[in-house]
Design an enzyme around this catalytic site. Structure first.
Site, PDB file in Angstrom:
ATOM      1  CG  HIS A   1       8.316  -8.799  -0.449  1.00  0.00           C
ATOM      2  ND1 HIS A   1       8.001  -7.182  -0.150  1.00  0.00           N
ATOM      3  CD2 HIS A   1       8.533  -9.160   1.127  1.00  0.00           C
ATOM      4  CE1 HIS A   1       8.421  -6.907   1.011  1.00  0.00           C
ATOM      5  NE2 HIS A   1       8.986  -8.031   1.787  1.00  0.00           N
TER       6      HIS A   1
ATOM      7  CG  ASP B   1       5.887 -13.170   2.308  1.00  0.00           C
ATOM      8  OD1 ASP B   1       6.590 -12.266   2.953  1.00  0.00           O
ATOM      9  OD2 ASP B   1       5.932 -14.253   2.762  1.00  0.00           O
ATOM     10  CB  VAL B   2       0.875 -10.170  -1.615  1.00  0.00           C
ATOM     11  CG1 VAL B   2      -0.047  -9.581  -2.797  1.00  0.00           C
ATOM     12  CG2 VAL B   2       0.254 -11.364  -0.753  1.00  0.00           C
TER      13      VAL B   2
ATOM     14  CG  ASP C   1       4.839   0.706  13.250  1.00  0.00           C
ATOM     15  OD1 ASP C   1       5.119   0.693  11.783  1.00  0.00           O
ATOM     16  OD2 ASP C   1       6.023   0.920  14.181  1.00  0.00           O
TER      17      ASP C   1
ATOM     18  CD  GLU D   1       5.128  -3.132   9.940  1.00  0.00           C
ATOM     19  OE1 GLU D   1       5.983  -2.733   8.965  1.00  0.00           O
ATOM     20  OE2 GLU D   1       4.928  -2.119  10.815  1.00  0.00           O
TER      21      GLU D   1
ATOM     22  CD  GLN E   1       8.346  -2.967   1.120  1.00  0.00           C
ATOM     23  OE1 GLN E   1       9.281  -3.151   0.625  1.00  0.00           O
ATOM     24  NE2 GLN E   1       7.911  -3.452   2.330  1.00  0.00           N
ATOM     25  CB  VAL E   2       7.742   4.336  -2.049  1.00  0.00           C
ATOM     26  CG1 VAL E   2       8.128   5.510  -2.607  1.00  0.00           C
ATOM     27  CG2 VAL E   2       6.558   3.731  -2.890  1.00  0.00           C
ATOM     28  N   GLY E   3       9.453   4.561   0.586  1.00  0.00           N
ATOM     29  CA  GLY E   3      10.204   5.645   1.154  1.00  0.00           C
ATOM     30  C   GLY E   3      11.526   5.261   1.788  1.00  0.00           C
TER      31      GLY E   3
END
Length: 596
Positions: A325, A322-323, A256, A293, A394-396
């Site tokens: 996004h 970036d992919v 992380d 990450e 990106q969801v949470g």
């Protein structure tokens, strides 16, 4: 790794690194009633050999309150309670014939143990391994399982990096899951957090100089990697890597936020971790994969090591945000915040065809500066970059935890899946993505301290208020938030969900069996943004034609001659073949093979 704590018929040696303590006592028993003084060595390690009693223990420094062992493998009564001894040799492993999954064969499936099933346990995950095998993924990536406060949470506020979260099933439960996954032909990676600890139950700093104010992170003081005492801190983190890869037979780790590991030494800690993973892999014959990450957009993270420090850090892979996004903006039209730069019409062609880093030395408006470095595909292949349509982040970290498919038509989500799964990157799915799960995935916690619970509530509200979402942010402490985020497996067989699931299966099968999708690499892919919402990708003799919208988005369909020799490998939505012509309608996609 027995179901209970370990007891021993004979004495056991307890050791604790506490270089600044004047006295250290070992407290034995769940109630800590038995006190045994420890003896200090010249190196700051305290030691005593004694009968372990019932296997519960803690340490008291300078007469203070007992604290758990920094290397505790199990906290059965929570992160504030005494530690419990565990025998790592006790688990009856059956995976002697397991040979692992190399990165080039990886299709990753990220899941959160506490919301993957209603049981919220490792055994609950085991019950659904057949689904993952049938889907075609090869790697299960578990979100953090190191012990954290309360019953449920994301796991990134863990405070006992060596312990396995007890409500999930503890050490034995994790071992059962890994053993069962290997029996199903699935590798298991684990998300680990070495850059900070959570605020509740964080005792490491009281025991030894594990942290330093010489560097800072978004979570406070940084881990002490280069100051006085840092030799032991580095050993602590390297031994943690060894614990997961050897004692738990894990196939890899996701590290992380490695940009928050501030290390000014000539040999970076990440390079040492990579070398350790490689050594374990070579010795066992099972590849061990470390995926970072990183926010740096620096290919040196995954450039192989070289003698004399001439190479990179040598990690095997890294997330390619970036992919994500660029795909997200192309699919949804959202362009606020850090998505703004990716509204550039060339963003999608660039990240799908030539580089995982849209910012590769270009100006980032979100950061207000130039960011990133170029990737040379000839030396850094695409498979070293893990790309996704959705992740827990990106969801949470959206206000209401809405998934990609909650805001776009089913066919457009399928088109996004086709673009990802036919790309030259290592693809990663987020649990439930494959069937278009209706459940959100929201931010949830179970802090026992009311001051901390309220601080989290207010922090989330404040974070999203400026976006106009403040009133809609779910309460992280509400039991209903974690319940709402738990997958509903009955959806798999329902209309719409089952068709998307079948399409995902088909795409993953193509990725494994179509030569061009295995051999044609990054830098050899042609991507064209056509009129309106059309996207065409050519990778060897494979073409993907997708229409990411229609109607108000413009460019409602693509029509043209079917390439000579072409055959339809997969399709979703309004795709028509009429003689030698093909028509792809709004929010639809087709994958063609054998194109001249």
């Amino acid at each position: 790794m027995t179901e209970g704590t370990r007891t021993s018929p004979g004495p056991l040696t307890f050791r604790l690194w506490a270089p600044d303590a004047r006295t250290v006592e070992l407290r034995l028993g769940a109630d800590g009633a038995t006190t045994v003084p420890m003896v200090r060595g010249d190196d700051g390690w305290w030691e005593v050999t004694t009968d372990p009693g019932d296997g519960r223990y803690a340490y008291s420094l300078d007469g203070g309150s007992p604290v758990p062992d920094p290397r505790s493998r199990w906290q059965p009564d929570g992160v504030h309670a005494p530690s419990a001894l565990v025998d790592p040799a006790a688990f009856p492993w059956t995976d002697a014939g397991w040979r692992g999954v190399p990165l080039e064969d990886a299709v990753v499936y990220e899941l959160h143990v506490g919301t993957f099933t209603p049981e919220r346990t490792f055994d609950g995950v085991v019950a659904h391994l057949d689904h993952l095998v049938d889907l075609g993924v090869t790697v299960v990536e578990l979100m953090p399982v190191a012990a954290f406060p309360g019953r449920h949470g994301w796991g990134y506020d863990g405070v006992a990096p060596y312990a396995v979260h007890a409500p999930y099933g503890g050490p034995a439960g994790l071992a059962r899951l890994v053993d069962a996954a290997h029996a199903h032909g699935l590798a298991v990676w684990l998300d680990v957090v070495h850059n900070h600890l959570g605020p509740s139950g964080n005792y490491l700093g009281q025991v030894a100089p594990y942290f330093t104010d010489r560097h800072h992170t978004p979570w406070g003081a940084a881990v002490n990697l280069d100051g006085p005492g840092s030799d032991e801190v580095r050993a602590y983190l390297l031994d943690n890597v060894r614990l997961w890869l050897e004692d738990y037979h894990l196939d890899g780790l996701r590290l992380d936020a490695v940009h928050a590991l501030h290390d000014e030494r000539a040999t970076h800690l990440l390079e040492e971790m990579a070398a350790l993973a490689d050594e374990i892999g070579e010795r066992t014959g099972i590849p061990r994969t470390l995926v970072a990450e990183s926010d740096r957009n620096d290919p040196a993270t995954v450039t192989p090591r070289a003698p004399g420090g001439a190479g990179g850090l040598g990690l095997h892979g890294q997330w390619a945000d970036d992919v994500h996004h660029a795909l997200h903006v192309a699919l949804t039209g959202e362009a606020q915040g850090y998505y703004a730069d990716f509204a550039d019409p060339q963003a999608l062609p660039k990240v799908l065809g030539t580089t995982p880093f849209f910012h590769d030395g270009t100006y980032s408006t979100f950061r207000g500066r130039v960011h990133g470095r170029a990737v040379d595909p000839s030396t850094t292949p695409g498979r070293r970059f893990v790309a996704s349509l959705q992740t827990h982040d990106q969801v949470g970290n959206r206000a209401t935890g809405d998934r990609l498919g909650h805001g776009i038509p089913l066919g457009r989500a399928a088109a996004g899946a086709a673009l990802l799964l036919t790309s030259p990157y290592t693809p990663m799915l987020f649990m439930g993505e494959e069937w278009g799960a209706s459940t959100p995935w929201q931010y949830f916690t179970d802090h026992q301290e009311e001051w901390l619970a309220e601080a989290v509530r207010q922090g989330r509200q404040a974070e999203f208020a400026e976006h106009g979402w403040g009133a809609a942010v779910p309460d992280p402490q509400d039991e209903g938030t974690v319940t709402a985020s738990t997958l509903r497996w009955e959806e798999v067989a329902r209309e719409g969900h089952r068709e998307l699931l079948a399409f995902y299966r088909q795409l993953i099968h193509l990725r494994r069996t179509v030569p061009a999708l295995r051999s044609v690499g990054l830098g050899e892919v042609e991507v064209c943004r056509g009129p309106g919402a059309a996207v065409t990708v050519r990778r060897g003799d494979v073409r993907v034609v997708a229409v990411l919208g229609g109607g108000s988005r413009g460019g409602g369909r693509v029509e043209g001659e079917l390439p000579e020799g072409a055959e339809v490998l997969a399709r979703f939505g309004a795709v028509q073949l009429d003689g030698g012509r093909i028509v792809v309608g709004p929010d639809s996609v087709v994958v063609l093979g054998g194109c001249a």
